[in-house]
Motif scaffolding. Structure first.
Motif, mmCIF file in Angstrom:
data_model
loop_
_atom_site.group_PDB
_atom_site.id
_atom_site.type_symbol
_atom_site.label_atom_id
_atom_site.label_comp_id
_atom_site.label_asym_id
_atom_site.label_seq_id
_atom_site.Cartn_x
_atom_site.Cartn_y
_atom_site.Cartn_z
ATOM 1 N N ILE A 86 -34.111 3.994 -32.889
ATOM 2 C CA ILE A 86 -34.213 3.425 -31.547
ATOM 3 C C ILE A 86 -35.679 3.159 -31.197
ATOM 4 O O ILE A 86 -36.027 2.091 -30.682
ATOM 5 C CB ILE A 86 -33.553 4.354 -30.507
ATOM 6 C CG1 ILE A 86 -32.046 4.492 -30.782
ATOM 7 C CG2 ILE A 86 -33.820 3.871 -29.084
ATOM 8 C CD1 ILE A 86 -31.265 3.209 -30.764
ATOM 9 N N ASN A 87 -36.564 4.110 -31.503
ATOM 10 C CA ASN A 87 -37.988 3.939 -31.206
ATOM 11 C C ASN A 87 -38.621 2.848 -32.064
ATOM 12 O O ASN A 87 -39.477 2.098 -31.594
ATOM 13 C CB ASN A 87 -38.749 5.253 -31.395
ATOM 14 C CG ASN A 87 -38.381 6.272 -30.340
ATOM 15 O OD1 ASN A 87 -37.901 5.927 -29.265
ATOM 16 N ND2 ASN A 87 -38.583 7.542 -30.652
ATOM 17 N N THR A 88 -38.225 2.757 -33.316
ATOM 18 C CA THR A 88 -38.778 1.744 -34.226
ATOM 19 C C THR A 88 -38.529 0.334 -33.694
ATOM 20 O O THR A 88 -39.402 -0.526 -33.780
ATOM 21 C CB THR A 88 -38.169 1.890 -35.633
ATOM 22 O OG1 THR A 88 -38.517 3.176 -36.142
ATOM 23 C CG2 THR A 88 -38.677 0.819 -36.574
ATOM 24 N N TYR A 89 -37.362 0.100 -33.137
ATOM 25 C CA TYR A 89 -37.034 -1.221 -32.614
ATOM 26 C C TYR A 89 -37.396 -1.380 -31.136
ATOM 27 O O TYR A 89 -37.098 -2.404 -30.534
ATOM 28 C CB TYR A 89 -35.557 -1.542 -32.837
ATOM 29 C CG TYR A 89 -35.195 -1.583 -34.300
ATOM 30 C CD1 TYR A 89 -35.874 -2.419 -35.181
ATOM 31 C CD2 TYR A 89 -34.210 -0.763 -34.817
ATOM 32 C CE1 TYR A 89 -35.562 -2.448 -36.517
ATOM 33 C CE2 TYR A 89 -33.893 -0.787 -36.158
ATOM 34 C CZ TYR A 89 -34.570 -1.630 -36.999
ATOM 35 O OH TYR A 89 -34.260 -1.656 -38.336
ATOM 36 N N GLY A 90 -38.027 -0.343 -30.539
ATOM 37 C CA GLY A 90 -38.449 -0.421 -29.147
ATOM 38 C C GLY A 90 -37.295 -0.544 -28.173
ATOM 39 O O GLY A 90 -37.384 -1.271 -27.185
ATOM 40 N N LEU A 91 -36.214 0.158 -28.435
ATOM 41 C CA LEU A 91 -34.999 0.019 -27.631
ATOM 42 C C LEU A 91 -34.721 1.232 -26.744
ATOM 43 O O LEU A 91 -33.588 1.457 -26.337
ATOM 44 C CB LEU A 91 -33.806 -0.231 -28.565
ATOM 45 C CG LEU A 91 -33.919 -1.474 -29.444
ATOM 46 C CD1 LEU A 91 -32.795 -1.512 -30.467
ATOM 47 C CD2 LEU A 91 -33.920 -2.733 -28.606
ATOM 48 N N GLN A 92 -35.755 2.014 -26.412
ATOM 49 C CA GLN A 92 -35.570 3.233 -25.637
ATOM 50 C C GLN A 92 -34.958 2.956 -24.256
ATOM 51 O O GLN A 92 -34.010 3.637 -23.844
ATOM 52 C CB GLN A 92 -36.901 3.991 -25.451
ATOM 53 C CG GLN A 92 -37.573 4.404 -26.718
ATOM 54 C CD GLN A 92 -38.520 3.333 -27.263
ATOM 55 O OE1 GLN A 92 -38.397 2.144 -26.999
ATOM 56 N NE2 GLN A 92 -39.471 3.774 -28.073
ATOM 57 N N GLU A 93 -35.506 1.964 -23.538
ATOM 58 C CA GLU A 93 -35.013 1.663 -22.193
ATOM 59 C C GLU A 93 -33.556 1.206 -22.211
ATOM 60 O O GLU A 93 -32.747 1.662 -21.417
ATOM 61 C CB GLU A 93 -35.864 0.573 -21.542
ATOM 62 C CG GLU A 93 -37.183 1.067 -21.015
ATOM 63 C CD GLU A 93 -37.940 -0.048 -20.318
ATOM 64 O OE1 GLU A 93 -37.303 -0.835 -19.577
ATOM 65 O OE2 GLU A 93 -39.150 -0.129 -20.535
ATOM 66 N N LYS A 121 -26.315 -1.802 -34.046
ATOM 67 C CA LYS A 121 -26.717 -0.433 -34.367
ATOM 68 C C LYS A 121 -26.965 0.381 -33.106
ATOM 69 O O LYS A 121 -26.711 1.571 -33.072
ATOM 70 C CB LYS A 121 -27.931 -0.410 -35.289
ATOM 71 C CG LYS A 121 -29.225 -0.853 -34.649
ATOM 72 C CD LYS A 121 -30.314 -1.156 -35.608
ATOM 73 C CE LYS A 121 -30.225 -2.392 -36.403
ATOM 74 N NZ LYS A 121 -29.550 -3.559 -36.023
ATOM 75 N N VAL A 122 -27.459 -0.245 -32.038
ATOM 76 C CA VAL A 122 -27.683 0.461 -30.782
ATOM 77 C C VAL A 122 -26.357 0.979 -30.241
ATOM 78 O O VAL A 122 -26.241 2.120 -29.797
ATOM 79 C CB VAL A 122 -28.379 -0.454 -29.746
ATOM 80 C CG1 VAL A 122 -28.488 0.227 -28.394
ATOM 81 C CG2 VAL A 122 -29.745 -0.870 -30.245
#
Length: 192
Positions: A86-93, A121-122
């Protein structure tokens, strides 16, 4: 260079190795890999239109199995592998936004997000984090991924020659549109 790559993919799309590559990409895209199987999938259908339904099955099945890995990453490995992905793709928010209605709308979130260019994947990882019922997850995944891949197969099977002519005539524009859809999917997940 783009033309050479396109010609190379089409030339190799009918080989047995291409099917294994399609399986690997469909599987990985549902759990950790950033690129969707669509370019290879569509090239394979255009190369052998008669195999459209088999290829749709391959993509659907391997995507759902990959989704099970994504679910497991969220369920059991979130603190290590899941959070890193999640962090690698910048999808935290966007990952946090899923939490709002996931318990109530989990089936529909999986089913509808599985149809969009939003990175699947999210959805699979968060389904595991949220501990969505596994059977609900599998049914929603089969519906979403099956609909998506069989729809593409039907369009290419019945409109393949016309679509192939358009792709070959406007390869640069088509490539730009596909890349824009992928980027838009990441943008939608991240900012909406």
């Amino acid at each position: 260079m783009l033309r050479k790559s396109y010609d190379w993919v089409l030339a190799h799309a009918g080989t047995p190795k291409a099917r294994w590559m399609l399986i690997a990409i469909s599987f990985a895209e549902s759990s950790f890999f950033p690129l969707p199987p669509d370019p290879l999938y569509m090239a394979m259908i255009l190369a052998r239109v008669q195999d459209a339904w088999k290829l749709a099955f391959i993509c659907t099945f391997s995507s759902v199995v990959g989704g099970i890995l994504g679910y497991y990453i969220g369920f059991a490995l979130y603190e290590t592998a899941g959070e890193w992905i999640i962090n690698t793709y910048g999808l935290q928010e966007s990952f946090q936004k899923f939490q709002a209605g996931f318990d109530k709308w989990g089936f529909w979130i999986v089913a509808l997000k599985g149809l969009t260019p939003i990175p699947y994947k999210v959805v699979t990882i968060f389904s595991g984090v949220a501990k969505l019922d596994v059977s609900t997850f599998l049914i929603a995944s089969l519906i979403a991924r099956g609909f998506r891949f069989y729809l593409v197969a039907a369009l290419l099977r019945f409109c393949g020659p016309q679509i192939r002519d358009i792709v070959e005539k406007h390869l640069g524009l088509v490539t730009l549109i596909v890349l824009a859809a992928i980027i838009a999917g990441f943008f939608l997940v991240k900012y909406i």
